[in-house]
Design a protein around this motif. Sequence first.
Motif, PDB file in Angstrom:
ATOM      1  N   ILE A 129      45.320  45.131  24.042  1.00  0.00           N
ATOM      2  CA  ILE A 129      45.672  43.721  24.275  1.00  0.00           C
ATOM      3  C   ILE A 129      44.437  42.853  24.126  1.00  0.00           C
ATOM      4  O   ILE A 129      44.463  41.786  23.483  1.00  0.00           O
ATOM      5  N   LEU A 130      43.328  43.297  24.706  1.00  0.00           N
ATOM      6  CA  LEU A 130      42.073  42.561  24.570  1.00  0.00           C
ATOM      7  C   LEU A 130      41.600  42.556  23.119  1.00  0.00           C
ATOM      8  O   LEU A 130      41.113  41.535  22.616  1.00  0.00           O
ATOM      9  N   LEU A 131      41.760  43.683  22.421  1.00  0.00           N
ATOM     10  CA  LEU A 131      41.351  43.754  21.023  1.00  0.00           C
ATOM     11  C   LEU A 131      42.188  42.847  20.132  1.00  0.00           C
ATOM     12  O   LEU A 131      41.669  42.213  19.202  1.00  0.00           O
ATOM     13  N   SER A 132      43.486  42.762  20.398  1.00  0.00           N
ATOM     14  CA  SER A 132      44.336  41.880  19.587  1.00  0.00           C
ATOM     15  C   SER A 132      43.980  40.415  19.850  1.00  0.00           C
ATOM     16  O   SER A 132      43.996  39.595  18.916  1.00  0.00           O
ATOM     17  N   THR A 133      43.658  40.081  21.097  1.00  0.00           N
ATOM     18  CA  THR A 133      43.197  38.720  21.405  1.00  0.00           C
ATOM     19  C   THR A 133      41.878  38.435  20.702  1.00  0.00           C
ATOM     20  O   THR A 133      41.658  37.339  20.166  1.00  0.00           O
ATOM     21  N   PHE A 134      40.996  39.423  20.699  1.00  0.00           N
ATOM     22  CA  PHE A 134      39.721  39.313  19.999  1.00  0.00           C
ATOM     23  C   PHE A 134      39.944  39.079  18.502  1.00  0.00           C
ATOM     24  O   PHE A 134      39.294  38.227  17.881  1.00  0.00           O
ATOM     25  N   SER A 135      40.865  39.826  17.909  1.00  0.00           N
ATOM     26  CA  SER A 135      41.151  39.689  16.475  1.00  0.00           C
ATOM     27  C   SER A 135      41.729  38.319  16.150  1.00  0.00           C
ATOM     28  O   SER A 135      41.384  37.723  15.119  1.00  0.00           O
ATOM     29  N   SER A 173      36.008  23.558  17.371  1.00  0.00           N
ATOM     30  CA  SER A 173      36.754  24.793  17.075  1.00  0.00           C
ATOM     31  C   SER A 173      35.808  25.966  16.885  1.00  0.00           C
ATOM     32  O   SER A 173      36.057  27.075  17.387  1.00  0.00           O
ATOM     33  N   PHE A 174      34.718  25.732  16.160  1.00  0.00           N
ATOM     34  CA  PHE A 174      33.739  26.793  15.904  1.00  0.00           C
ATOM     35  C   PHE A 174      33.147  27.318  17.214  1.00  0.00           C
ATOM     36  O   PHE A 174      33.106  28.535  17.452  1.00  0.00           O
ATOM     37  N   LEU A 175      32.703  26.409  18.069  1.00  0.00           N
ATOM     38  CA  LEU A 175      32.069  26.823  19.323  1.00  0.00           C
ATOM     39  C   LEU A 175      33.093  27.366  20.323  1.00  0.00           C
ATOM     40  O   LEU A 175      32.791  28.289  21.089  1.00  0.00           O
ATOM     41  N   PHE A 176      34.296  26.804  20.322  1.00  0.00           N
ATOM     42  CA  PHE A 176      35.340  27.248  21.245  1.00  0.00           C
ATOM     43  C   PHE A 176      35.725  28.697  20.970  1.00  0.00           C
ATOM     44  O   PHE A 176      35.679  29.556  21.863  1.00  0.00           O
ATOM     45  N   PHE A 177      36.092  28.988  19.725  1.00  0.00           N
ATOM     46  CA  PHE A 177      36.490  30.366  19.396  1.00  0.00           C
ATOM     47  C   PHE A 177      35.293  31.314  19.428  1.00  0.00           C
ATOM     48  O   PHE A 177      35.443  32.496  19.778  1.00  0.00           O
ATOM     49  N   GLY A 178      34.102  30.819  19.080  1.00  0.00           N
ATOM     50  CA  GLY A 178      32.916  31.656  19.183  1.00  0.00           C
ATOM     51  C   GLY A 178      32.623  32.060  20.617  1.00  0.00           C
ATOM     52  O   GLY A 178      32.273  33.217  20.890  1.00  0.00           O
ATOM     53  N   SER A 179      32.776  31.123  21.554  1.00  0.00           N
ATOM     54  CA  SER A 179      32.564  31.434  22.970  1.00  0.00           C
ATOM     55  C   SER A 179      33.595  32.435  23.473  1.00  0.00           C
ATOM     56  O   SER A 179      33.262  33.351  24.236  1.00  0.00           O
ATOM     57  N   ILE A 180      34.846  32.262  23.050  1.00  0.00           N
ATOM     58  CA  ILE A 180      35.890  33.219  23.435  1.00  0.00           C
ATOM     59  C   ILE A 180      35.515  34.624  22.978  1.00  0.00           C
ATOM     60  O   ILE A 180      35.665  35.605  23.723  1.00  0.00           O
ATOM     61  N   ILE A 181      35.005  34.732  21.759  1.00  0.00           N
ATOM     62  CA  ILE A 181      34.630  36.034  21.212  1.00  0.00           C
ATOM     63  C   ILE A 181      33.537  36.695  22.050  1.00  0.00           C
ATOM     64  O   ILE A 181      33.600  37.883  22.366  1.00  0.00           O
ATOM     65  N   PHE A 182      32.543  35.914  22.450  1.00  0.00           N
ATOM     66  CA  PHE A 182      31.465  36.473  23.263  1.00  0.00           C
ATOM     67  C   PHE A 182      31.974  36.906  24.636  1.00  0.00           C
ATOM     68  O   PHE A 182      31.611  37.984  25.128  1.00  0.00           O
ATOM     69  N   CYS A 220      38.952  33.818  29.690  1.00  0.00           N
ATOM     70  CA  CYS A 220      37.993  33.612  28.600  1.00  0.00           C
ATOM     71  C   CYS A 220      38.314  32.331  27.826  1.00  0.00           C
ATOM     72  O   CYS A 220      37.407  31.560  27.474  1.00  0.00           O
ATOM     73  N   ASN A 221      39.599  32.111  27.551  1.00  0.00           N
ATOM     74  CA  ASN A 221      40.007  30.906  26.826  1.00  0.00           C
ATOM     75  C   ASN A 221      39.766  29.649  27.648  1.00  0.00           C
ATOM     76  O   ASN A 221      39.240  28.649  27.133  1.00  0.00           O
ATOM     77  N   ALA A 222      40.144  29.684  28.927  1.00  0.00           N
ATOM     78  CA  ALA A 222      40.018  28.500  29.778  1.00  0.00           C
ATOM     79  C   ALA A 222      38.551  28.128  29.986  1.00  0.00           C
ATOM     80  O   ALA A 222      38.175  26.944  29.886  1.00  0.00           O
ATOM     81  N   LEU A 223      37.709  29.121  30.271  1.00  0.00           N
ATOM     82  CA  LEU A 223      36.289  28.844  30.497  1.00  0.00           C
ATOM     83  C   LEU A 223      35.629  28.295  29.236  1.00  0.00           C
ATOM     84  O   LEU A 223      34.838  27.334  29.294  1.00  0.00           O
ATOM     85  N   SER A 224      35.964  28.851  28.086  1.00  0.00           N
ATOM     86  CA  SER A 224      35.410  28.366  26.820  1.00  0.00           C
ATOM     87  C   SER A 224      35.837  26.927  26.559  1.00  0.00           C
ATOM     88  O   SER A 224      35.025  26.093  26.127  1.00  0.00           O
ATOM     89  N   PHE A 225      37.098  26.624  26.823  1.00  0.00           N
ATOM     90  CA  PHE A 225      37.606  25.267  26.585  1.00  0.00           C
ATOM     91  C   PHE A 225      36.871  24.248  27.452  1.00  0.00           C
ATOM     92  O   PHE A 225      36.460  23.181  26.970  1.00  0.00           O
ATOM     93  N   ILE A 226      36.675  24.573  28.714  1.00  0.00           N
ATOM     94  CA  ILE A 226      36.006  23.645  29.630  1.00  0.00           C
ATOM     95  C   ILE A 226      34.555  23.409  29.211  1.00  0.00           C
ATOM     96  O   ILE A 226      34.081  22.260  29.140  1.00  0.00           O
ATOM     97  N   LEU A 227      33.833  24.489  28.908  1.00  0.00           N
ATOM     98  CA  LEU A 227      32.412  24.367  28.561  1.00  0.00           C
ATOM     99  C   LEU A 227      32.205  23.610  27.258  1.00  0.00           C
ATOM    100  O   LEU A 227      31.363  22.706  27.179  1.00  0.00           O
TER     101      LEU A 227
END
Length: 342
Positions: A65-71, A107-116, A152-159
């Motif tokens: 599940i985490l890997l599919s979210t990562f993908s 978008s670049f920083l949001f999805f990049g932060s989620i990935i990290f 991970c998504n919520a924290l990235s969005f806020i930051l």
Amino acid sequence: MEINMEVRNETTIQEFILEGFPAIQYLGNIFFLMHLLAYLASITGNMVIIIITWADHRLQTPMYILLSTFSFSECCFITTVIPKLLSIFLSGRQTISFTSCLTQAFSFLFFGSIIFFLMAVMSLDRYLAICKPLHYPAIMNLRVSFLLAFFCNALSFILITGLVLKVSQLSFCGPNVISHFFCDLGSLIHLSCSDTGSVEIYVLFLALLVILISLILTIIAYSNIAVTIVRLPSAKERQKAFSTCSSHLIVLSLMYGSCVFIYVKPKQTNRLDSNRAAALVNTVVTPLLNPVIYTLRNKQVHQALRDALSRVRLQKQSFGGPQQALHFLEDNSCKRRKSCLP
């Protein structure tokens, strides 16, 4: 004072030019084809992971599940940048409006932060599975994995929203050429005619928070995993585990190394050309390697793919009549038992 404000409003830049790679623009067609193939391979690999995970109930575990979210985040991450890069290779410099520039940067920083964040979470998941196998089912389940992905998504969005809002309040009244192939906030801040000291400090703070904290958690997790692997009694098991971990660490080194080089420094005005090369590694190379490293080398995924292909073949055979479908099932059964008579 009113006159000065009016002049400032009139000279505010509403459009930027993405410089791309002027030194190699004469090779634009070749690089366009290379990056197009890499982009399609990355999207295909990550989409296969997502589809297989949700189609096969055996893979509906916290890890996958985490890997599919990562993908999914990887697909969104590279789609934010690569299409614009392809157009730059074909036509040279590209113009982009201020609003579109901020949207792309967000978008670049949001999805990049989620990935990290997800990489840190997946490292902890592997640590629990390998080092604490008896406690793993009680700690990790589908509900926890969904909550971690949401966090991970919520924290990235806020930051990232806070950062982009601060950049949107800067004034741009000078040069409008961004020395990059996408709207990198570091290059954008460099063009501002406002005082950018507080914004640069905020960028450094976010880089330390997102990159270094996730890096530290990943290092701690893999260090404990390495200690556990060393204690394995079988040399074959140790070799197999180290082979998997080493391939993971190669991708992690590429991602963390390039991002630390770009973002974790006090000044964003230096090494802009080097930043472009590092960003290219982060947006093209590692997304291409991730599907292979994380799941396509995994035996469970291989088995799920084989079963999916078998179901497709069975459906095709069924169109030829029930007798052909029966022969197909018998052949498959024999192959699995490895006891077919000639």
